[in-house]
Scaffold this active site. Structure first.
Site, PDB file in Angstrom:
ATOM      1  N   LYS A  84       0.837  -1.201   0.000  1.00 10.52           N
ATOM      2  CA  LYS A  84       0.000   0.000   0.000  1.00 10.52           C
ATOM      3  C   LYS A  84       0.871   1.250   0.000  1.00 10.52           C
ATOM      4  O   LYS A  84       0.623   2.197  -0.751  1.00 10.52           O
ATOM      5  CB  LYS A  84      -0.890  -0.024   1.242  1.00 10.52           C
ATOM      6  N   ASN A  85       1.911   1.269   0.844  1.00 10.35           N
ATOM      7  CA  ASN A  85       2.736   2.465   0.986  1.00 10.35           C
ATOM      8  C   ASN A  85       3.587   2.746  -0.243  1.00 10.35           C
ATOM      9  O   ASN A  85       4.168   3.824  -0.359  1.00 10.35           O
ATOM     10  CB  ASN A  85       3.626   2.349   2.221  1.00 10.35           C
ATOM     11  N   ARG A 166      -3.949  10.567   3.844  1.00  9.86           N
ATOM     12  CA  ARG A 166      -2.792  11.432   4.013  1.00  9.86           C
ATOM     13  C   ARG A 166      -1.800  11.301   2.853  1.00  9.86           C
ATOM     14  O   ARG A 166      -1.176  12.271   2.445  1.00  9.86           O
ATOM     15  CB  ARG A 166      -2.095  11.084   5.332  1.00  9.86           C
ATOM     16  N   ASP A 190      -4.224   8.763   9.754  1.00  7.11           N
ATOM     17  CA  ASP A 190      -4.416   8.031  11.001  1.00  7.11           C
ATOM     18  C   ASP A 190      -4.158   8.914  12.213  1.00  7.11           C
ATOM     19  O   ASP A 190      -3.360   9.850  12.169  1.00  7.11           O
ATOM     20  CB  ASP A 190      -3.452   6.844  11.079  1.00  7.11           C
ATOM     21  N   ASP A 379       5.156   0.598  11.914  1.00  3.57           N
ATOM     22  CA  ASP A 379       3.867   0.002  11.571  1.00  3.57           C
ATOM     23  C   ASP A 379       3.697  -1.402  12.154  1.00  3.57           C
ATOM     24  O   ASP A 379       2.580  -1.922  12.212  1.00  3.57           O
ATOM     25  CB  ASP A 379       3.693  -0.061  10.050  1.00  3.57           C
TER      26      ASP A 379
END
Length: 500
Positions: A84-85, A166, A190, A379
């Site tokens: 995802k990142n 974000r 978040d 994370d």
């Protein structure tokens, strides 16, 4: 069959692959949709839905819960798809070149759907499809995204989308580099602490941009174009590194970025930019050298595997004394995390794109300190706390990245975890078993961590606000079931109106 994901006022509709190159109502390249029309007309070929493994609708206001019965020992194989990142930033990088960019191995999660809508409002045509060349678990969890970028994309990223994601701030660098002007809403994201834009702004200033803020927007302009510069980051920020690299690839001259982030996701975006024609040296090191070029070209690129999701399953196997093989992600990107699992008593076997974790006894307590890559990833902190909560002995866990990450500890305490926090530190004394209870996900990783902690609890654990989990884990419930967990996703009954 047709399914829909509703993310507040954004709807993504699934279609069979090949159902059309531009979804109905999507703006053609060169014309940016705006306001409610962009939301109501945003239809994308996203076969199989997004988010909840049990199907149905999901939204950021979703009242779904995940209920898990404790006592399961995770066993089996789980496949991890693209990070995802990384995928979110690769989609933004597509803005640097007019034409059609194709990104494969993109995770089927809500954040990707939101980024697709951000790009649509900038005038791009975006569609998601099943890759016919992919089968098995990868076909279930990932998609191919095709992005048609116009010659003149829009220059404004709206607040109603940026506040939900974000990562959408990463359109700042590429749009400024291509168009000389951009207006991006100040991001949300978040609730895990302050993540300011100071390093983004300072670096872009060094590249010759004029930046101001008004009415909740970051406004950047460079009428004469960007120029190369020497930039030193105060901290190896991933977001700042990404934005500055994407801006520098079209700047005149040479840019150096010292103390740059070194994450595999940074290497992935630098690889894609190089395939597009950028000249970048030093990806994966703390110093990046970028020689600007006049233009870039669209490409086809595969997203790197998600090391955070892979690490989540590694800790889940250790916590439940299970035996899990994780495919699709390189263990080389998880060296410290896997070393912690070994120190806790686990057995780890590795291959280039897969690893196996087996735990045959109660874990031994280990200390964890989060640091920028190649250190222990922040994370994975919720999973480290989860492991410590059921380990034999006491663990000291130190968080150095996000000041609000320990919000998760309050929810773990509801499950019976013995956690004492003091600033950036937490002391966790392990218990043999936790106790099932209703808890609330406060962010993506905390949500996954709570579900996994529930596997080590007596009775049933109910995790609410699971839309957070949908933002980072494709088909989380389905994966848990495949590993032997008794789990369901349901909806909380609406409370009666007290005025009636």
């Amino acid at each position: 069959m047709t399914h829909s994901l509703r993310i507040s006022d954004l709807t993504v509709t699934d279609r069979p692959a090949g159902a059309g190159t531009v979804p109905p109502g999507t703006a053609a390249p060169g014309s940016a949709p705006s306001g409610a029309a962009a939301c109501s007309d945003a239809a994308s070929a996203w076969p199989g839905g997004v988010g909840p493994g049990d199907g149905g609708a999901a939204s950021v206001n979703d009242v779904s819960v995940i209920r898990v019965r404790g006592g399961a020992r995770l066993c089996g194989t789980v496949h991890v798809v693209g990070a995802k990142n990384s995928a979110l930033k690769l989609m933004a990088a597509a803005l640097l070149a007019p034409g059609r960019t194709v990104i494969t191995n993109v995770p089927r999660i809500t954040d990707i759907a939101i980024m697709g809508e951000v790009l649509r409002r900038l005038g791009c045509a975006v569609r998601f499809e099943i890759d016919p060349a992919v089968d098995g678990p990868a076909a279930e969890h990932s998609r191919t995204v095709t992005i048609d970028v116009p010659e003149q994309p829009g220059t404004e990223a709206d607040y109603d989308l940026v506040r939900r994601l974000r990562a959408s701030i990463c359109v700042l660098g590429p749009l400024l580099a291509r168009l000389g002007y951009v207006r991006v809403a100040h991001p949300g994201g978040d609730a895990i602490g302050s993540r300011g834009l100071d390093m983004h702004v300072a670096g872009l200033n060094r590249l010759g941009a004029e930046i101001s803020g008004e009415h909740g927007f970051v406004i950047a302009s460079a009428p004469a174009g960007l120029r190369g510069a020497d930039i030193v980051l105060e901290f190896p920020s991933v977001g700042a590194t990404e934005n500055l690299v994407m801006a520098a690839v079209l700047a005149r001259g040479v840019t150096t970025i010292d103390n740059a982030a070194r994450e595999p996701e940074i290497v992935d975006i630098c690889t894609m930019l190089t395939e597009m024609g950028a000249r970048i040296i030093g990806a994966g090191t703390s110093t990046l050298t970028i020689e600007g070029v006049r233009e870039l070209r669209p490409v086809r690129h595969a997203t790197v595997g998600d090391r955070i999701v892979a690490g989540t399953w590694a800790f889940a196997a250790a916590m439940t004394r299970g035996d899990v093989t994780v495919t699709g992600a390189s263990p080389a990107f998880l060296e410290i995390a896997l070393d912690k699992v070994v120190s806790a008593g686990g057995l780890v076997e590795t291959r280039p794109d897969a690893f196996r974790v087996r735990m045959d006894r109660r874990p031994t307590a280990v200390d964890v300190v989060t640091l920028p890559y190649p250190g222990f990833a922040t994370d994975l902190l919720p999973m480290a706390i989860g492991l410590a909560s059921v380990s034999e002995g006491a663990s000291l866990v130190t968080e150095n990245i996000f000041d609000g990450r320990f919000m998760f500890a309050n929810e773990m305490a509801r499950l019976g975890a013995d956690i004492k926090t003091d600033g950036h530190h937490a002391v966790v004394r392990g218990r043999d078993r936790l106790s099932g209870a209703p808890v609330r996900a406060t962010d993506i990783r905390a949500g996954a961590g709570l579900v996994i902690a529930g596997l080590c609890a007596d009775g049933v654990t109910e995790v609410s606000h699971v839309h957070h989990i949908d933002r980072g884990y494709p088909d989380f419930v389905a994966d848990l079931r495949a590993l032997g967990v008794e789990v369901e996703r349901g909806r909380v009954p609406e409370e009666p109106d007290p005025t009636l």
